[in-house]
Design an enzyme around this catalytic site. Sequence first.
Site, short mmCIF file in Angstrom:
data_model
loop_
_atom_site.label_atom_id
_atom_site.label_comp_id
_atom_site.label_asym_id
_atom_site.label_seq_id
_atom_site.Cartn_x
_atom_site.Cartn_y
_atom_site.Cartn_z
CB ILE A 25 -0.92 -0.13 1.09
CG1 ILE A 25 -2.00 -1.12 1.13
CG2 ILE A 25 -1.80 1.25 1.43
CD1 ILE A 25 -2.97 -1.42 2.30
CG ASP B 199 9.52 -0.04 4.48
OD1 ASP B 199 10.05 -1.19 5.06
OD2 ASP B 199 8.48 -0.22 3.69
N GLY C 211 8.44 -4.98 3.66
CA GLY C 211 8.58 -4.00 2.42
C GLY C 211 9.70 -4.71 1.58
CE1 TYR D 188 -2.36 -6.28 11.44
CE2 TYR D 188 -4.90 -6.89 11.12
CZ TYR D 188 -3.70 -6.12 10.72
OH TYR D 188 -3.78 -5.44 9.76
CB VAL E 23 -6.28 -15.00 -0.15
CG1 VAL E 23 -7.19 -14.00 -0.16
CG2 VAL E 23 -6.74 -16.47 -0.98
CG ASN F 107 -7.07 -21.43 5.13
OD1 ASN F 107 -6.08 -22.48 5.15
ND2 ASN F 107 -6.44 -20.19 4.93
#
Length: 344
Positions: free
Chosen positions: A26, A45, A50, A164, A208, A225
Amino acid sequence: MKYNEVKQELLNNQKTWLITGVAGFIGSNLLEELLILNQKIIGLDNFATGHRYNLEQVKKAVSKEQWENFTFVEGDMTDFTICHSVTKDIDVVLHQAALGSVPRSIDNPIATNNANITGFLNILTAAKDNGVKRFVYASSSSVYGDSEELPKVEEKTGNVLSPYAVTKATNELYANVFHKCYDMQTIGLRYFNVFGKRQDPNGAYAAVMPKWISQMLYNEDVYINGDGETSRDFTYIDNVVQMNILSAMTTNQDAFGQAYNTAAGGRETLNNLFIALKSGLESNIENLHIPKPIYKDFRAGDIRHSNANIEKAKNLIGYKPTHTLADGLVESIEWYINDLRGNK
């Protein structure tokens, strides 16, 4: 204000932006769009997730003069000194840096906490100390947790289901408190399954969409999954870039201190996503035959269904998605065919 009007305003008025996680999926897309709009960018970063080649791709996509407006700093947000340094003389922070992935957070909650809470608080505090008013940050649809209500509306969240999700919910709490206590113009963006160019298909925690495209192109087994009826609000990267920049430029005082669904506003099952990707790739590549997927157990911490109500973003930010899932798939498939096959 409409997005085209915002872009024209930026072309006429250069600002200085900090993008954290600038070498990520992003972050690099935000960098490309803002450089094309002749903005000045500081990018931070640590290359935990990344990649340098993302920055090289941006360099190829913009002019030499535009690229010269970019300054890269390699560093970690857990180092407050670095955070303080990169937030000096900044007009807008676009905070994208994080350790993503629900499974990663379950495997290593301490690392996720360090990056996503300690790092977040460091960059937020440094921005406050340096007088930065506008702070736009990446939250996540994972904050909805076990809420079964569809579509998801911002004011109704459930119990979070992973470390998370805890970190992203905590980010929202901190940002809203900084808005109240320090009058910072904070805006959180709850991303819903973002996909598109430069999303990494490799690694144990790959998303995914790029993972499946890569596996299909290289004739590898594709795993689903659960039963494949899990659904997601897949959101193309251009919509997310728009929402970040609109949030950075809004003059609506009612918009601050809140979080917004950043999505396409629909949902699709994993089974149907597999069919769409299979069809798209096979129609683009002669003699490509993709076998049926292999089903595995459900993944711990996953939300069963995800679908965003985006009316709040439309009403307060002026958000208007340009890409449906189908639009995004066409562009993504073309990009991955060129990138993955070109680098094989």
